[in-house]
Motif scaffolding. Structure first.
Motif, PDB file in Angstrom:
ATOM      1  N   GLY A 193      90.321  74.568  56.736  1.00 55.65           N
ATOM      2  CA  GLY A 193      88.931  75.061  56.077  1.00 55.65           C
ATOM      3  C   GLY A 193      88.827  74.837  54.649  1.00 55.65           C
ATOM      4  N   THR A 194      89.554  74.286  54.006  1.00 55.72           N
ATOM      5  CA  THR A 194      89.496  74.201  52.500  1.00 55.72           C
ATOM      6  C   THR A 194      88.849  72.956  52.275  1.00 55.72           C
ATOM      7  N   VAL A 195      87.914  72.974  51.402  1.00 54.36           N
ATOM      8  CA  VAL A 195      87.091  71.682  50.975  1.00 54.36           C
ATOM      9  C   VAL A 195      88.348  70.827  49.964  1.00 54.36           C
ATOM     10  N   ILE A 196      88.519  69.687  50.391  1.00 60.00           N
ATOM     11  CA  ILE A 196      89.295  68.945  49.688  1.00 60.00           C
ATOM     12  C   ILE A 196      88.761  67.800  49.006  1.00 60.00           C
ATOM     13  N   GLU A 197      87.667  67.618  49.136  1.00 59.14           N
ATOM     14  CA  GLU A 197      86.778  66.304  48.311  1.00 59.14           C
ATOM     15  C   GLU A 197      85.231  66.714  48.520  1.00 59.14           C
ATOM     16  N   GLU A 198      84.700  66.371  47.412  1.00 58.77           N
ATOM     17  CA  GLU A 198      83.253  66.534  47.272  1.00 58.77           C
ATOM     18  C   GLU A 198      82.721  65.273  47.317  1.00 58.77           C
ATOM     19  N   LEU A 199      82.032  64.778  48.328  1.00 57.60           N
ATOM     20  CA  LEU A 199      81.424  63.442  48.513  1.00 57.60           C
ATOM     21  C   LEU A 199      79.972  63.302  47.966  1.00 57.60           C
ATOM     22  N   LYS A 200      79.240  64.541  47.866  1.00 57.00           N
ATOM     23  CA  LYS A 200      78.167  64.373  47.222  1.00 57.00           C
ATOM     24  C   LYS A 200      77.966  65.937  46.660  1.00 57.00           C
ATOM     25  N   ARG A 201      77.424  65.933  45.450  1.00 60.39           N
ATOM     26  CA  ARG A 201      77.471  67.180  44.800  1.00 60.39           C
ATOM     27  C   ARG A 201      76.168  68.138  45.378  1.00 60.39           C
ATOM     28  N   GLY A 202      76.481  69.283  45.470  1.00 60.68           N
ATOM     29  CA  GLY A 202      75.358  70.170  45.667  1.00 60.68           C
ATOM     30  C   GLY A 202      74.919  70.896  44.686  1.00 60.68           C
ATOM     31  N   TYR A 203      73.546  71.350  44.591  1.00 67.54           N
ATOM     32  CA  TYR A 203      72.987  72.104  43.607  1.00 67.54           C
ATOM     33  C   TYR A 203      72.352  73.207  43.963  1.00 67.54           C
ATOM     34  N   MET A 204      72.106  74.568  43.236  1.00 63.94           N
ATOM     35  CA  MET A 204      71.241  75.557  43.348  1.00 63.94           C
ATOM     36  C   MET A 204      70.340  75.835  42.165  1.00 63.94           C
ATOM     37  N   LEU A 205      69.420  76.533  42.651  1.00 65.19           N
ATOM     38  CA  LEU A 205      68.394  77.011  41.849  1.00 65.19           C
ATOM     39  C   LEU A 205      68.615  78.721  41.737  1.00 65.19           C
ATOM     40  N   GLY A 206      69.091  79.140  40.727  1.00 69.20           N
ATOM     41  CA  GLY A 206      69.395  80.702  40.953  1.00 69.20           C
ATOM     42  C   GLY A 206      70.210  80.912  42.158  1.00 69.20           C
ATOM     43  N   ASP A 207      69.724  81.713  43.217  1.00 67.10           N
ATOM     44  CA  ASP A 207      70.481  82.052  44.123  1.00 67.10           C
ATOM     45  C   ASP A 207      70.213  81.155  45.445  1.00 67.10           C
ATOM     46  N   ARG A 208      69.133  80.196  45.194  1.00 65.79           N
ATOM     47  CA  ARG A 208      68.572  79.329  46.209  1.00 65.79           C
ATOM     48  C   ARG A 208      69.321  77.786  46.236  1.00 65.79           C
TER      49      ARG A 208
END
Length: 238
Positions: A193-208
């Motif tokens: 269950g561990t993330v071993i690779e980030e294929l596309k980066r995620g983004y947040m705006l504040g808490d959203r």
């Protein structure tokens, strides 16, 4: 010397009518006086009775007016209380409406902001992809590369100022609220269950979440895979 006879004659003369008191006259005058007093007393009593009746009527009229004023006061107090209650309800409704409108306005502004930023994220991806894949060979190419990377840095700084932040998913436990698992890899190097690779980066705006991160997640190795990879076991099997 005076004559004694003449003196006696004088004493024997009758007294004048003016000096004699008339008992009948005195009685009549006394009767008149009593009647006058009685008439005056009756008149006085009548006046007092009339005055008393007038005072009683005035007092009754005054009490009736006071009772009417008290009733009017009670009615007005009830009306004022009802109006105050209506005013308080209207004020509370207006305050709730104002707060609800403000929340809806802020929510709409946030949705519009998120939509605009989400449309800009592919541009950021393109800059990052170009930075990692393009290899410059000449000075002119390096100058061009530095030029558009300067634009990329300016764009990233603008996003940071409005509250946009990039997720750091690699090495963290998989979170379905933040990550989207597109690949699973069996491995013993990382906990399940561990993330071993980030294929596309995620983004947040504040808490959203603006965009979920596309990641590869560690999975437990399949049974027999470890024995297949062990040379000693292979020799033993043969």
């Amino acid at each position: 010397m005076r004559n004694p006879q003449s003196r006696g004659h004088n004493l024997s003369q009758p007294m004048s009518d003016e000096t004699v008191t008339n008992p009948a006259a005195e009685t009549q005058e006394g009767e008149i006086s009593v009647e006058v007093v009685e008439n005056h007393a009756e008149a006085t009593t009548t006046e007092e009775t009339q005055a008393s009746e007038s005072t009683s009527a005035d007092a009754t009229d005054l009490l009736e007016k006071i009772a009417a004023l008290e009733a009017a006061k009670a009615s007005l107090s009830q009306v004022v209380e009802e109006r105050n209650s209506q005013y308080m309800r209207l004020a509370a409704d207006f305050e709730n409406f104002r707060k609800r409108t403000q929340r809806e306005k802020e929510e709409l502004e946030l949705q519009i902001k998120c939509s605009v930023i989400a449309d800009l994220l592919p541009v950021v991806d393109s800059f990052e992809l170009a930075r990692t894949h393009i290899q410059t060979e000449t000075e002119a190419e390096e100058k061009i590369h530095r030029s558009y990377q300067g634009v990329y840095k300016q764009l990233v700084e603008c996003l940071k100022r409005i509250g946009v932040s990039a997720m750091q998913a690699k090495g963290k436990p998989f979170d379905p609220n933040l990550h989207e698992a597109v690949l699973r890899e069996a491995t013993n190097e990382h906990p399940e269950g561990t993330v071993i690779e980030e294929l596309k980066r995620g983004y947040m705006l504040g808490d959203r979440v603006l965009r979920h991160a596309m990641v590869k997640v560690a999975a437990p190795p399949e049974e027999g895979s470890a024995s297949d990879m062990n040379p000693t076991n292979d020799v033993t099997d043969v």
